[in-house]
Write a protein that holds these residues in place. Sequence first.
Motif, PDB file in Angstrom:
ATOM      1  N   MET A 136       0.826  -1.202   0.000  1.00  0.00           N
ATOM      2  CA  MET A 136       0.000   0.000   0.000  1.00  0.00           C
ATOM      3  C   MET A 136       0.863   1.256   0.000  1.00  0.00           C
ATOM      4  O   MET A 136       0.568   2.235  -0.688  1.00  0.00           O
ATOM      5  N   LEU A 137       1.939   1.227   0.784  1.00  0.00           N
ATOM      6  CA  LEU A 137       2.844   2.372   0.809  1.00  0.00           C
ATOM      7  C   LEU A 137       3.572   2.523  -0.512  1.00  0.00           C
ATOM      8  O   LEU A 137       3.714   3.639  -1.034  1.00  0.00           O
ATOM      9  N   ALA A 138       4.024   1.417  -1.096  1.00  0.00           N
ATOM     10  CA  ALA A 138       4.781   1.473  -2.348  1.00  0.00           C
ATOM     11  C   ALA A 138       3.924   1.932  -3.523  1.00  0.00           C
ATOM     12  O   ALA A 138       4.382   2.696  -4.386  1.00  0.00           O
ATOM     13  N   ILE A 139       2.660   1.485  -3.565  1.00  0.00           N
ATOM     14  CA  ILE A 139       1.796   1.788  -4.712  1.00  0.00           C
ATOM     15  C   ILE A 139       1.108   3.138  -4.568  1.00  0.00           C
ATOM     16  O   ILE A 139       1.012   3.915  -5.529  1.00  0.00           O
ATOM     17  N   TYR A 140       0.632   3.431  -3.377  1.00  0.00           N
ATOM     18  CA  TYR A 140      -0.215   4.609  -3.180  1.00  0.00           C
ATOM     19  C   TYR A 140       0.449   5.723  -2.371  1.00  0.00           C
ATOM     20  O   TYR A 140      -0.196   6.716  -2.055  1.00  0.00           O
ATOM     21  N   GLY A 141       1.711   5.563  -2.016  1.00  0.00           N
ATOM     22  CA  GLY A 141       2.363   6.529  -1.140  1.00  0.00           C
ATOM     23  C   GLY A 141       2.736   7.828  -1.820  1.00  0.00           C
ATOM     24  O   GLY A 141       2.569   8.011  -3.034  1.00  0.00           O
ATOM     25  N   GLY A 142       3.272   8.755  -1.023  1.00  0.00           N
ATOM     26  CA  GLY A 142       3.650  10.072  -1.500  1.00  0.00           C
ATOM     27  C   GLY A 142       4.993  10.077  -2.210  1.00  0.00           C
ATOM     28  O   GLY A 142       5.598   9.012  -2.471  1.00  0.00           O
ATOM     29  N   PRO A 143       5.508  11.257  -2.530  1.00  0.00           N
ATOM     30  CA  PRO A 143       6.738  11.365  -3.339  1.00  0.00           C
ATOM     31  C   PRO A 143       7.976  10.784  -2.663  1.00  0.00           C
ATOM     32  O   PRO A 143       8.909  10.371  -3.356  1.00  0.00           O
ATOM     33  N   ASN A 144       8.011  10.751  -1.352  1.00  0.00           N
ATOM     34  CA  ASN A 144       9.167  10.198  -0.631  1.00  0.00           C
ATOM     35  C   ASN A 144       8.859   8.832  -0.032  1.00  0.00           C
ATOM     36  O   ASN A 144       9.424   8.453   0.998  1.00  0.00           O
ATOM     37  N   ARG A 145       7.965   8.109  -0.698  1.00  0.00           N
ATOM     38  CA  ARG A 145       7.505   6.845  -0.117  1.00  0.00           C
ATOM     39  C   ARG A 145       8.582   5.781  -0.061  1.00  0.00           C
ATOM     40  O   ARG A 145       8.577   4.947   0.843  1.00  0.00           O
ATOM     41  N   MET A 146       9.526   5.796  -0.988  1.00  0.00           N
ATOM     42  CA  MET A 146      10.531   4.730  -0.987  1.00  0.00           C
ATOM     43  C   MET A 146      11.437   4.838   0.232  1.00  0.00           C
ATOM     44  O   MET A 146      11.835   3.829   0.823  1.00  0.00           O
ATOM     45  N   ARG A 147      11.751   6.054   0.623  1.00  0.00           N
ATOM     46  CA  ARG A 147      12.555   6.249   1.842  1.00  0.00           C
ATOM     47  C   ARG A 147      11.791   5.735   3.055  1.00  0.00           C
ATOM     48  O   ARG A 147      12.350   5.042   3.911  1.00  0.00           O
ATOM     49  N   ALA A 148      10.515   6.074   3.132  1.00  0.00           N
ATOM     50  CA  ALA A 148       9.697   5.609   4.252  1.00  0.00           C
ATOM     51  C   ALA A 148       9.532   4.095   4.221  1.00  0.00           C
ATOM     52  O   ALA A 148       9.550   3.429   5.270  1.00  0.00           O
ATOM     53  N   LEU A 149       9.391   3.540   3.012  1.00  0.00           N
ATOM     54  CA  LEU A 149       9.199   2.093   2.881  1.00  0.00           C
ATOM     55  C   LEU A 149      10.443   1.334   3.332  1.00  0.00           C
ATOM     56  O   LEU A 149      10.336   0.330   4.054  1.00  0.00           O
ATOM     57  N   VAL A 150      11.612   1.797   2.904  1.00  0.00           N
ATOM     58  CA  VAL A 150      12.857   1.127   3.285  1.00  0.00           C
ATOM     59  C   VAL A 150      13.046   1.173   4.807  1.00  0.00           C
ATOM     60  O   VAL A 150      13.434   0.186   5.440  1.00  0.00           O
ATOM     61  N   LYS A 151      12.753   2.323   5.390  1.00  0.00           N
ATOM     62  CA  LYS A 151      12.899   2.455   6.846  1.00  0.00           C
ATOM     63  C   LYS A 151      11.927   1.531   7.576  1.00  0.00           C
ATOM     64  O   LYS A 151      12.303   0.835   8.521  1.00  0.00           O
ATOM     65  N   PHE A 152      10.671   1.508   7.131  1.00  0.00           N
ATOM     66  CA  PHE A 152       9.652   0.653   7.749  1.00  0.00           C
ATOM     67  C   PHE A 152      10.040  -0.812   7.624  1.00  0.00           C
ATOM     68  O   PHE A 152       9.971  -1.588   8.600  1.00  0.00           O
ATOM     69  N   ALA A 153      10.453  -1.226   6.422  1.00  0.00           N
ATOM     70  CA  ALA A 153      10.817  -2.619   6.205  1.00  0.00           C
ATOM     71  C   ALA A 153      12.047  -3.001   7.010  1.00  0.00           C
ATOM     72  O   ALA A 153      12.107  -4.097   7.585  1.00  0.00           O
ATOM     73  N   ALA A 154      13.033  -2.125   7.075  1.00  0.00           N
ATOM     74  CA  ALA A 154      14.267  -2.437   7.795  1.00  0.00           C
ATOM     75  C   ALA A 154      13.996  -2.656   9.280  1.00  0.00           C
ATOM     76  O   ALA A 154      14.459  -3.642   9.871  1.00  0.00           O
ATOM     77  N   TYR A 155      13.240  -1.753   9.890  1.00  0.00           N
ATOM     78  CA  TYR A 155      12.923  -1.896  11.313  1.00  0.00           C
ATOM     79  C   TYR A 155      12.128  -3.172  11.572  1.00  0.00           C
ATOM     80  O   TYR A 155      12.422  -3.941  12.493  1.00  0.00           O
ATOM     81  N   THR A 156      11.106  -3.397  10.758  1.00  0.00           N
ATOM     82  CA  THR A 156      10.216  -4.534  10.999  1.00  0.00           C
ATOM     83  C   THR A 156      10.920  -5.855  10.758  1.00  0.00           C
ATOM     84  O   THR A 156      10.775  -6.804  11.548  1.00  0.00           O
ATOM     85  N   LEU A 157      11.685  -5.946   9.680  1.00  0.00           N
ATOM     86  CA  LEU A 157      12.360  -7.206   9.378  1.00  0.00           C
ATOM     87  C   LEU A 157      13.470  -7.495  10.382  1.00  0.00           C
ATOM     88  O   LEU A 157      13.712  -8.655  10.731  1.00  0.00           O
ATOM     89  N   PHE A 158      14.144  -6.463  10.852  1.00  0.00           N
ATOM     90  CA  PHE A 158      15.152  -6.657  11.902  1.00  0.00           C
ATOM     91  C   PHE A 158      14.501  -7.212  13.164  1.00  0.00           C
ATOM     92  O   PHE A 158      14.988  -8.180  13.768  1.00  0.00           O
ATOM     93  N   GLY A 159      13.393  -6.607  13.568  1.00  0.00           N
ATOM     94  CA  GLY A 159      12.686  -7.114  14.737  1.00  0.00           C
ATOM     95  C   GLY A 159      12.166  -8.520  14.534  1.00  0.00           C
ATOM     96  O   GLY A 159      12.229  -9.361  15.441  1.00  0.00           O
ATOM     97  N   SER A 160      11.667  -8.800  13.330  1.00  0.00           N
ATOM     98  CA  SER A 160      11.131 -10.126  13.045  1.00  0.00           C
ATOM     99  C   SER A 160      12.202 -11.202  13.116  1.00  0.00           C
ATOM    100  O   SER A 160      11.950 -12.322  13.573  1.00  0.00           O
ATOM    101  N   LEU A 161      13.411 -10.873  12.662  1.00  0.00           N
ATOM    102  CA  LEU A 161      14.502 -11.842  12.726  1.00  0.00           C
ATOM    103  C   LEU A 161      14.839 -12.192  14.171  1.00  0.00           C
ATOM    104  O   LEU A 161      15.000 -13.375  14.523  1.00  0.00           O
ATOM    105  N   LEU A 162      14.905 -11.174  15.022  1.00  0.00           N
ATOM    106  CA  LEU A 162      15.184 -11.431  16.439  1.00  0.00           C
ATOM    107  C   LEU A 162      14.059 -12.238  17.078  1.00  0.00           C
ATOM    108  O   LEU A 162      14.303 -13.124  17.904  1.00  0.00           O
ATOM    109  N   MET A 163      12.810 -11.935  16.684  1.00  0.00           N
ATOM    110  CA  MET A 163      11.691 -12.691  17.231  1.00  0.00           C
ATOM    111  C   MET A 163      11.754 -14.151  16.799  1.00  0.00           C
ATOM    112  O   MET A 163      11.497 -15.057  17.592  1.00  0.00           O
ATOM    113  N   LEU A 164      12.105 -14.399  15.549  1.00  0.00           N
ATOM    114  CA  LEU A 164      12.198 -15.774  15.067  1.00  0.00           C
ATOM    115  C   LEU A 164      13.269 -16.544  15.835  1.00  0.00           C
ATOM    116  O   LEU A 164      13.062 -17.716  16.207  1.00  0.00           O
TER     117      LEU A 164
END
Length: 474
Positions: A136-164
């Motif tokens: 949703m962020l990648a398709i419908y986001g604003g002009p700086n969405r890729m920066r926000a997407l990378v930050k969101f994915a990095a935080y979440t995936l880092f946390g998910s790895l530790l949780m796993l």
Amino acid sequence: MIHLMIFLPLLGSLLLLATPQRWREEVAGFFAALTLGLGLLIWRGGGAELFSVNWVPALGITYSVALTGVSLALALVTAFMTFIAVLYAARRVSNPGTLLSLVLAMETGLIGIFAARDLVLFYVFFEDALLPALLMLAIYGGPNRMRALVKFAAYTLFGSLLMLLSIIGVRYYGGSPTFALADLVQHPVKGVTQTWLYLGFLAAMAVKLPLWPLHAWLPDFHEQNHASGVPDVMGTLYKVGGYGLFQFGLPLFPDASLELRPVLMGLAAFTALYAAWIAFRQTNWKRLIAYAGLSHMGFVALGVFSLNETATIGAMYLLAFQNVYTGALFLAVGMLQERVGSVHTRVGGVMTQAGALGGMTLTLWLASIAVPGLAGFIGEFSVLLGAYQVQPWLAFLAGLSSIAAAAYALTAFQTTFWQARPWGAVRVADLRHTEWLVLGLPLAVALFFGVYSAPALNLIQPAVRGVLAGLGGS
């Protein structure tokens, strides 16, 4: 019926891909409404008790699900707000088929998170809800969405790895035959190992609460999401860290929870006050609401980490209903942006031309800042009351954020809705058609559960007592 409630939105999401464009809004609305109806039937029937079968026997993974207590309350709120989001997206977003499909797919992930009673299954649904949020962020986001997407994915995936890693460690060091929560609780991990595993699990949940300093993805995520606010509603529902700590963290890591209680309560209180202070300096409505939500999550964390019954009940109550009024506030900002072309807090004079929009927005903000008679008050007051019994000074520190909340919310509201309209500014239309329902229904829920809390407390209180019974919580 529980399985149908979990997977019906996903079925609707897939069917939308094959549905003619002119019927997509109706099909999405039907599946969202039907999911909500199933949730209400489950609630009327007293909840859905544990259902468990082997899923991957060789790895000890089970399909264990239940919707009772806190999980049922959160699943109902998720189904309700998803219906509201679908209702608004169908009117607000041009050619909304893809967005509606992603909203329904994310609903399955969210309800699955609340229903899961197996740690690996919880992890699967946790990741399943992430993909639609990213798309949703990648398709419908604003002009700086890729920066926000990378930050969101990095935080979440880092946390998910530790949780796993923590999930694997809990079974390995405890010797449980499966990853089912019931088996893991019967085979606890002891000593310093439990503390380290708890820290890994906590990292993932702190990202999704979120808690300082793992919150940096949040403002950019909301600022860059689609202007309608629909993805923001789903993002608000995805703040599942407080639930994960309550449902899995406390039962599996009781000694570590007690040992780290003072530090974690301090971190939660600081998050609440810090976010309220930063919110006061925002001139973008989306960023302001994002920091307001972060402050609320500090309250939720304070209640959970306190291990106090009153505070934990308040935390779960707040977690459920802040999804309602915060999600509705994002939609109200979407309506404002559609009318004036900006989400700046200093557009001025909107109330003089759009009284209903201004009045409903103000009432939603009153719920957010915990005015008595609205749902936010019950949650925040209970958290502070319970936390005061454990750490009075930390409760006082967190309580200051309630004062700050009134300052930032009412100041921003005044500059947007009351000050004079700029000369030559466009005329602001008032609420029309389904917009009355989109804001009116969440407002009615916030008012009802602010005055009459028994239906929600009857779900939450027994579940909290059951979890705290083995922890020595007061």
